[in-house]
Design a protein around this motif. Structure first.
Motif, PDB file in Angstrom:
ATOM      1  N   SER A 110      69.233 -48.961 -56.069  1.00  0.00           N
ATOM      2  CA  SER A 110      68.080 -49.868 -56.048  1.00  0.00           C
ATOM      3  C   SER A 110      68.484 -51.336 -56.133  1.00  0.00           C
ATOM      4  CB  SER A 110      67.140 -49.540 -57.215  1.00  0.00           C
ATOM      5  OG  SER A 110      67.779 -49.771 -58.456  1.00  0.00           O
ATOM      6  N   LYS A 326      65.026 -51.897 -50.981  1.00  0.00           N
ATOM      7  CA  LYS A 326      64.545 -51.216 -52.180  1.00  0.00           C
ATOM      8  C   LYS A 326      64.163 -49.756 -51.924  1.00  0.00           C
ATOM      9  CE  LYS A 326      64.753 -54.020 -55.699  1.00  0.00           C
ATOM     10  NZ  LYS A 326      65.538 -53.678 -56.904  1.00  0.00           N
ATOM     11  N   GLY A 330      66.729 -47.136 -53.002  1.00  0.00           N
ATOM     12  CA  GLY A 330      66.287 -46.259 -54.075  1.00  0.00           C
ATOM     13  C   GLY A 330      66.346 -44.799 -53.666  1.00  0.00           C
ATOM     14  N   GLY A 348      62.299 -44.768 -54.694  1.00  0.00           N
ATOM     15  CA  GLY A 348      62.411 -45.934 -53.812  1.00  0.00           C
ATOM     16  C   GLY A 348      61.139 -46.743 -53.756  1.00  0.00           C
ATOM     17  N   VAL A 351      60.693 -48.673 -57.241  1.00  0.00           N
ATOM     18  CA  VAL A 351      61.548 -49.841 -57.480  1.00  0.00           C
ATOM     19  C   VAL A 351      61.252 -50.966 -56.501  1.00  0.00           C
ATOM     20  CG1 VAL A 351      63.406 -48.481 -58.520  1.00  0.00           C
ATOM     21  CG2 VAL A 351      63.447 -48.915 -56.060  1.00  0.00           C
TER      22      VAL A 351
END
Length: 418
Positions: A110, A326, A330, A348, A351
């Motif tokens: 992340s 991200k 993630g 994902g 985050v």
């Protein structure tokens, strides 16, 4: 004396309007099934453009003259500092109960890909974008600032999303929160370094070392039975003392050339856990109440951008790279941590929540001269869009789980052993 009273009344009236607008924004966000902070941010930022749209520049000058804006700026910064004391406290004392390997993979996934996409965005800004998007900040500081902007996850907003959706104890929720805590801690450090590069790296490194030392000494001094007893018996007085120390540290570090955020974190990270939470929570809540004023000041910066100069290319690029870094990162981290596909994509999406933390980071970079008005605007829009995506994407994931075909039971053959 009359002028002073009139000015004070003007400030109070504007403050009341801002807080009411924030409340309306929260209600609207709740109705749209979005995090309440989205409504607060949008309401705060739209106050200035709304005044401009209704009455133009003369109305803005009348409603928000310089002698009113200056106190509002101080009030907003006070609210921000007090709120960040609580954020720093939560970053230090938060826990997940998950294995270090899983947390490590999700954190790396992340943070590092998002940092890389931030570097790609920074390269576009430096070498391709128009000069009015590029600004005049030093290249190292600008590159680091943009990289940080795309790698942030908002711990407070994420916590609220998990609470509202009952996901706080789910594997995806715990993994995302643990990764966000580590990621945000690293992002704040990098932000301080970026601001420091712009103001003199040697002096900034000395100040960072001073802050770290102050935090370490504060932890030792506050561990004793005496301070703990005072926090237990007099939580309100202890909270007032924490607020005073945080404001002193924040504005002193800002005076020395760093961001006030650093001073707030120095105090917040020094506070022990346990009974001290009763003293920290009211400080954070009071700061949270005043944070919308901070957004109004940010809105004035956004509103100052020339008309017809919306940086659409920068906005689209920032949103695309932010989601790729991200959500994609993630998901990759979740898979490397041994999670299934649905849990990984949920991590994902979680985050990718930026919200308040991102706006604070961007405002710090803008105030330090690292971001131009147009780049600041593009990144603010990115923060709002990516945070606003969280709820709908989580609902979509939940619907796909609900619609997933259930396994068909195999009928037992006659005479088979049960």
């Amino acid at each position: 004396m009359t002028d002073v009273l009139l000015r004070a009344g003007h400030v109070v009236a504007v403050l009341a309007v801002v807080l009411v607008a924030a409340h309306v924004g929260r209600l609207a966000a709740r109705a749209a099934r979005q995090p309440e902070v989205i409504g607060e941010i949008v309401a705060g930022i739209l106050v200035v453009p709304a005044v401009l749209a209704v009455g133009g520049t003369p109305a803005l000058t009348a409603v928000l003259p310089t002698d009113v804006v200056s106190p509002l700026k101080v009030i907003g910064e006070v609210g921000l500092v007090l709120f960040l004391v609580g954020v720093a406290y939560d970053l230090r004392h938060g826990g997940s109960g998950l294995g270090a390997r899983a947390i490590g993979w999700v954190t790396a996934g992340s943070f590092l890909p998002a940092l890389l996409t931030g570097l790609v965005m920074a390269a576009w800004v430096v070498w391709v974008a128009d000069p009015d998007v590029r600004g005049d900040a030093p290249v190292p500081a600008l590159v680091l600032m943009v990289a940080v902007a795309l790698s942030v996850t908002a711990v407070p907003v994420l916590a609220r999303v998990l609470e509202d959706r009952g996901m706080a104890d789910s594997p995806a929720g715990r993994l995302a929160m643990a990764a966000a805590v580590v990621t945000d801690s690293a992002a704040w450090v990098l932000l301080v370094v970026a601001v420091g590069i712009n103001g003199g790296i040697v002096v900034s490194l000395i100040l960072i070392a001073l802050g770290v030392t102050t935090t370490a000494v504060g932890r030792i001094l506050l561990r004793g039975r005496g301070p703990l007893s005072a926090a237990e018996r007099f939580p309100r007085a202890t909270g007032a003392a924490i607020a005073a120390l945080a404001l002193l540290a924040a504005f002193q570090f800002e005076h020395w050339g760093l961001t006030a955020v650093f001073g707030a974190f120095v105090v917040g990270l020094a506070i022990p856990g346990g009974a001290w939470a009763a003293a920290v929570r009211p400080v954070m809540a009071f700061g949270r109440l005043l944070v919308p004023v901070f957004f109004v000041v940010a809105g004035m910066g956004v509103a100052s951008a020339p008309r017809g100069a919306v940086p659409w290319v920068a906005i689209v690029l920032a949103i695309g790279l932010a989601v790729l870094g991200k959500v994609g990162g993630g998901y990759l981290g979740g898979r490397l941590a041994g999670q299934d596909r649905r849990t990984s994509v949920t991590v994902g999406v979680l985050v990718n929540t930026r919200g308040l933390t991102e706006i604070v980071v961007l405002q710090a970079g803008y105030s330090a001269g690292l971001l131009s008005v147009r780049l600041f605007l593009a990144l603010v829009v990115m923060a709002l869009v990516t945070t606003g995506m969280t709820g709908p994407l989580l609902s979509l994931i939940e619907r796909t789980r609900t619609r997933a075909p259930k396994p068909v039971p195999v009928p037992e053959l006659p005479g088979s052993t049960p």
